[in-house]
Design an enzyme around this catalytic site. Sequence first.
Site, PDB file in Angstrom:
ATOM      1  CD1 TRP A  83       1.966  -2.631  -7.668  1.00  0.00           C
ATOM      2  CD2 TRP A  83       3.026  -3.878  -6.402  1.00  0.00           C
ATOM      3  NE1 TRP A  83       1.326  -2.696  -6.358  1.00  0.00           N
ATOM      4  CE2 TRP A  83       1.786  -3.462  -5.518  1.00  0.00           C
ATOM      5  CE3 TRP A  83       3.814  -5.103  -5.745  1.00  0.00           C
ATOM      6  CZ2 TRP A  83       1.481  -3.941  -4.422  1.00  0.00           C
ATOM      7  CZ3 TRP A  83       3.407  -5.204  -4.401  1.00  0.00           C
ATOM      8  CH2 TRP A  83       2.399  -4.741  -3.589  1.00  0.00           C
ATOM      9  CG  HIS A 134       1.059  -2.841 -13.966  1.00  0.00           C
ATOM     10  ND1 HIS A 134       2.116  -1.954 -14.224  1.00  0.00           N
ATOM     11  CD2 HIS A 134       0.755  -3.260 -14.979  1.00  0.00           C
ATOM     12  CE1 HIS A 134       2.276  -1.824 -15.526  1.00  0.00           C
ATOM     13  NE2 HIS A 134       1.660  -2.621 -16.068  1.00  0.00           N
ATOM     14  CG  ASP A 135      -1.931  -1.238  -6.057  1.00  0.00           C
ATOM     15  OD1 ASP A 135      -1.156  -1.921  -5.469  1.00  0.00           O
ATOM     16  OD2 ASP A 135      -2.905  -0.773  -5.872  1.00  0.00           O
ATOM     17  CE1 TYR A 136      -8.895  -5.371  -9.782  1.00  0.00           C
ATOM     18  CE2 TYR A 136      -9.151  -5.942  -7.494  1.00  0.00           C
ATOM     19  CZ  TYR A 136      -9.815  -5.790  -8.953  1.00  0.00           C
ATOM     20  OH  TYR A 136     -11.440  -6.002  -9.273  1.00  0.00           O
TER      21      TYR A 136
END
Length: 239
Positions: A149, A168-170
């Site tokens: 990330w 994987h970035d929310y």
Amino acid sequence: MPEARPEKLSSPFDHKAAIEHLSKVDRRLARVIAKSTEFSLKIDSAQSPYESLLQAITYQSIAGKAARVIFSRLQTLGTNGRSPTPTELLRVRAPKLRKIGLSFAKIAAVRDLAQKTIEGVVPTLEDAEKMSDQELVDRLISVRGIGAWTVEMFLIFRLGRPDVLPIHDYGVQKGFALTYRKKSIPKPRELAAFGERWRPWRTVASWYLWRAVEHAGKSARKITKPRPAKKRKKPSKRR
């Protein structure tokens, strides 16, 4: 979502071509694009890869205001308002780094970053610009405390790469769930597979997914993380 930083330059690639492509291949994303402000990626103009990653490590898992204070203290250890060079940083004792607010884990990480910069593992900006996205990911995740990330954010906001999808970035995950009417955020593999249609402009698609979260406001809270599957207990063996 990544926090804005000062001293920036505009995106180096043709974002209008990206918007045209994305609007054609994805109707739902096209709706987000239509109601958003025009894409405007701002990239760091003065930082070397070492300085950019040093800031990224400092900011990890800390609220923006607190992180800015700690990073400003770290910069006082350098000269002319710049971050300490790798050599200068390695000379700073751990108690002093703890005093400015770095955890023991981050102290180990910034020292490893400094050492790997001296060794050439962390490339210069000139060398980084010649490397592929995957080459940079493979190289930089060898630094303690830096994961995929962090490298993806570096590729987007320092190098201005046009085709990066931080799976994987929310914020990107939540924007995807909102845009495509999902009840929970997608798994990284699902997002990666879906994002193939956005090539070669996945950075721009990600930017608009961040905007989707902004548009949703409080309703974005309804999107939840999927619960991990319960592990089945193995039947005990009879003796």
